[in-house]
Motif scaffolding. Structure first.
Motif, PDB file in Angstrom:
ATOM      1  N   GLU A 180      -2.725 -19.763   1.208  1.00 54.67           N
ATOM      2  CA  GLU A 180      -2.696 -21.087   1.990  1.00 54.67           C
ATOM      3  C   GLU A 180      -2.903 -20.883   3.326  1.00 54.67           C
ATOM      4  N   ASN A 181      -3.284 -19.908   3.895  1.00 57.51           N
ATOM      5  CA  ASN A 181      -3.628 -19.728   5.282  1.00 57.51           C
ATOM      6  C   ASN A 181      -5.283 -19.193   5.484  1.00 57.51           C
ATOM      7  N   GLY A 182      -5.791 -19.465   4.459  1.00 56.77           N
ATOM      8  CA  GLY A 182      -7.448 -19.180   4.612  1.00 56.77           C
ATOM      9  C   GLY A 182      -7.785 -17.774   4.257  1.00 56.77           C
ATOM     10  N   PHE A 183      -7.177 -17.140   3.408  1.00 55.30           N
ATOM     11  CA  PHE A 183      -7.539 -15.845   2.621  1.00 55.30           C
ATOM     12  C   PHE A 183      -7.639 -15.783   1.228  1.00 55.30           C
ATOM     13  N   THR A 184      -8.401 -15.015   1.011  1.00 59.18           N
ATOM     14  CA  THR A 184      -8.779 -14.658  -0.867  1.00 59.18           C
ATOM     15  C   THR A 184      -8.332 -13.304  -1.066  1.00 59.18           C
ATOM     16  N   ILE A 185      -7.401 -13.048  -1.889  1.00 57.99           N
ATOM     17  CA  ILE A 185      -7.060 -11.765  -2.153  1.00 57.99           C
ATOM     18  C   ILE A 185      -8.085 -11.331  -3.084  1.00 57.99           C
ATOM     19  N   THR A 186      -8.582  -9.955  -2.763  1.00 58.89           N
ATOM     20  CA  THR A 186      -9.660  -9.207  -3.260  1.00 58.89           C
ATOM     21  C   THR A 186      -9.250  -7.825  -3.828  1.00 58.89           C
ATOM     22  N   ARG A 187      -8.096  -7.206  -3.552  1.00 57.49           N
ATOM     23  CA  ARG A 187      -7.653  -6.164  -3.988  1.00 57.49           C
ATOM     24  C   ARG A 187      -6.217  -6.014  -3.892  1.00 57.49           C
ATOM     25  N   GLU A 188      -5.627  -5.190  -4.802  1.00 57.65           N
ATOM     26  CA  GLU A 188      -3.944  -4.787  -4.620  1.00 57.65           C
ATOM     27  C   GLU A 188      -3.925  -3.466  -5.454  1.00 57.65           C
ATOM     28  N   GLU A 189      -3.243  -2.758  -4.601  1.00 55.31           N
ATOM     29  CA  GLU A 189      -2.814  -1.248  -5.255  1.00 55.31           C
ATOM     30  C   GLU A 189      -1.382  -1.124  -5.081  1.00 55.31           C
ATOM     31  N   ASP A 199      18.736   5.077   6.221  1.00 50.49           N
ATOM     32  CA  ASP A 199      20.187   5.169   6.265  1.00 50.49           C
ATOM     33  C   ASP A 199      20.627   6.071   5.102  1.00 50.49           C
ATOM     34  N   HIS A 200      19.765   6.816   4.657  1.00 50.75           N
ATOM     35  CA  HIS A 200      20.021   8.133   3.444  1.00 50.75           C
ATOM     36  C   HIS A 200      20.378   7.515   2.298  1.00 50.75           C
ATOM     37  N   THR A 201      20.079   6.201   1.927  1.00 52.43           N
ATOM     38  CA  THR A 201      20.272   5.714   0.574  1.00 52.43           C
ATOM     39  C   THR A 201      19.163   6.090  -0.336  1.00 52.43           C
ATOM     40  N   GLU A 202      19.277   6.501  -1.477  1.00 56.51           N
ATOM     41  CA  GLU A 202      18.202   6.906  -2.349  1.00 56.51           C
ATOM     42  C   GLU A 202      17.506   5.553  -3.253  1.00 56.51           C
ATOM     43  N   LEU A 203      16.522   5.480  -3.291  1.00 59.27           N
ATOM     44  CA  LEU A 203      15.932   4.288  -3.775  1.00 59.27           C
ATOM     45  C   LEU A 203      14.613   4.557  -4.460  1.00 59.27           C
ATOM     46  N   THR A 204      14.308   3.550  -5.392  1.00 60.21           N
ATOM     47  CA  THR A 204      12.847   3.642  -5.955  1.00 60.21           C
ATOM     48  C   THR A 204      11.957   2.752  -5.049  1.00 60.21           C
ATOM     49  N   ILE A 205      10.977   3.180  -4.421  1.00 60.05           N
ATOM     50  CA  ILE A 205      10.046   2.514  -3.666  1.00 60.05           C
ATOM     51  C   ILE A 205       8.951   2.037  -4.189  1.00 60.05           C
ATOM     52  N   CYS A 206       8.343   0.826  -3.856  1.00 59.88           N
ATOM     53  CA  CYS A 206       7.100   0.472  -4.128  1.00 59.88           C
ATOM     54  C   CYS A 206       6.246   0.341  -2.887  1.00 59.88           C
ATOM     55  N   ASP A 207       5.143   1.095  -2.661  1.00 62.11           N
ATOM     56  CA  ASP A 207       4.182   1.053  -1.761  1.00 62.11           C
ATOM     57  C   ASP A 207       3.021  -0.090  -2.308  1.00 62.11           C
ATOM     58  N   CYS A 208       2.817  -1.228  -1.528  1.00 62.77           N
ATOM     59  CA  CYS A 208       1.882  -1.930  -1.825  1.00 62.77           C
ATOM     60  C   CYS A 208       0.629  -2.187  -0.793  1.00 62.77           C
ATOM     61  N   CYS A 209      -0.382  -2.157  -1.048  1.00 65.85           N
ATOM     62  CA  CYS A 209      -1.584  -2.542  -0.189  1.00 65.85           C
ATOM     63  C   CYS A 209      -2.325  -3.666  -0.535  1.00 65.85           C
ATOM     64  N   LEU A 210      -2.638  -4.799   0.004  1.00 63.12           N
ATOM     65  CA  LEU A 210      -3.634  -5.598  -0.674  1.00 63.12           C
ATOM     66  C   LEU A 210      -4.682  -5.792   0.487  1.00 63.12           C
ATOM     67  N   ILE A 211      -5.883  -6.243  -0.221  1.00 61.45           N
ATOM     68  CA  ILE A 211      -6.855  -6.598   0.919  1.00 61.45           C
ATOM     69  C   ILE A 211      -7.214  -8.219   0.526  1.00 61.45           C
ATOM     70  N   ALA A 212      -7.083  -8.803   1.756  1.00 61.55           N
ATOM     71  CA  ALA A 212      -7.374 -10.212   1.647  1.00 61.55           C
ATOM     72  C   ALA A 212      -8.888 -10.485   2.608  1.00 61.55           C
TER      73      ALA A 212
END
Length: 218
Positions: A180-189, A199-212
């Motif tokens: 909506e702000n003038g970018f086109t998504i070309t890749r996401e990992e 804060d010492h909470t254990e969690l399942t994390i998702c690292d996401c990177c996208l290229i616009a």
């Protein structure tokens, strides 16, 4: 440090507590940086800007990806800018790196300056996002790339420190915002793993990177 104080420091590290938080972020964000450097579209002589660089520990990694790029860092925390300059004086002296203390809503660079903009765990704090995205689009060259690293809402929304200062996104929401702000998504990992939060909470994390890509026609 309570959840509100931690949230404030994550948004804008300052003082002794900010220095400690920035060091902790270097460790907690390492895998996200690793993913970003893996997919970074860096070419020789490329002009790259990192938005919200913390204490600048990762600046050296850019030159391992591409030794001949030109790097600019911007952050709106004076303490982080000062710390980053102290850590990276050799790169600054060699004119490989410049550091600027400013807000992304008003960047002090001409139109179409940069080939790549990088923002890792920063998108949550751009409020309202449209103002900041307009500036990032302005300083990117036509077809320049915007590399965003983030953690989606479902993986962090239960953490108390994300309930203030943070605007959280799922992948489809962030993609729509960028388009909506003038970018086109070309890749996401996406990479998923278990870790302990600050804060010492254990969690399942998702690292996401996208290229616009900066859509020059938008």
């Amino acid at each position: 440090m309570d959840a509100k104080q931690l949230s404030d420091q994550l948004k804008k590290p300052s003082g002794e507590a900010g220095l400690e938080v920035a060091e902790a972020l270097n460790e907690s964000n390492q895998r996200l940086y690793d993913l970003a450097f893996e997919i970074m579209p860096a070419q020789p002589e490329a002009q790259i800007i990192e938005i919200g660089f913390g204490n600048g520990k990762h600046f050296a990694d850019y030159f391992r990806v591409e030794p001949n790029l030109k790097l600019t860092g911007v952050d709106f925390s004076p303490d982080m800018c000062r710390e980053a300059k102290n850590r990276n004086q050799e790169f600054i002296n060699n004119k490989q790196l410049s550091v600027h203390c400013c807000d992304t809503s008003a960047l002090p660079f001409p139109d179409h300056t940069f080939d790549v903009a990088v923002a890792l765990n920063v998108i949550y704090f751009l409020d309202p996002p449209e103002v900041h995205l307009k500036e990032i689009k302005r300083i990117l060259k036509p077809d320049g790339k915007f590399l965003i690293g983030y953690r989606p809402r479902h993986s962090v929304e239960h953490l108390e420190f994300t309930k203030q200062n943070f605007i959280l996104y799922e992948s489809n929401e962030l993609s729509s915002l960028l388009e909506e702000n003038g970018f086109t998504i070309t890749r996401e990992e996406i990479r998923t793993y278990k870790k302990r939060a600050m804060d010492h909470t254990e969690l399942t994390i998702c690292d996401c990177c996208l290229i616009a890509k900066n859509d020059a026609t938008a």
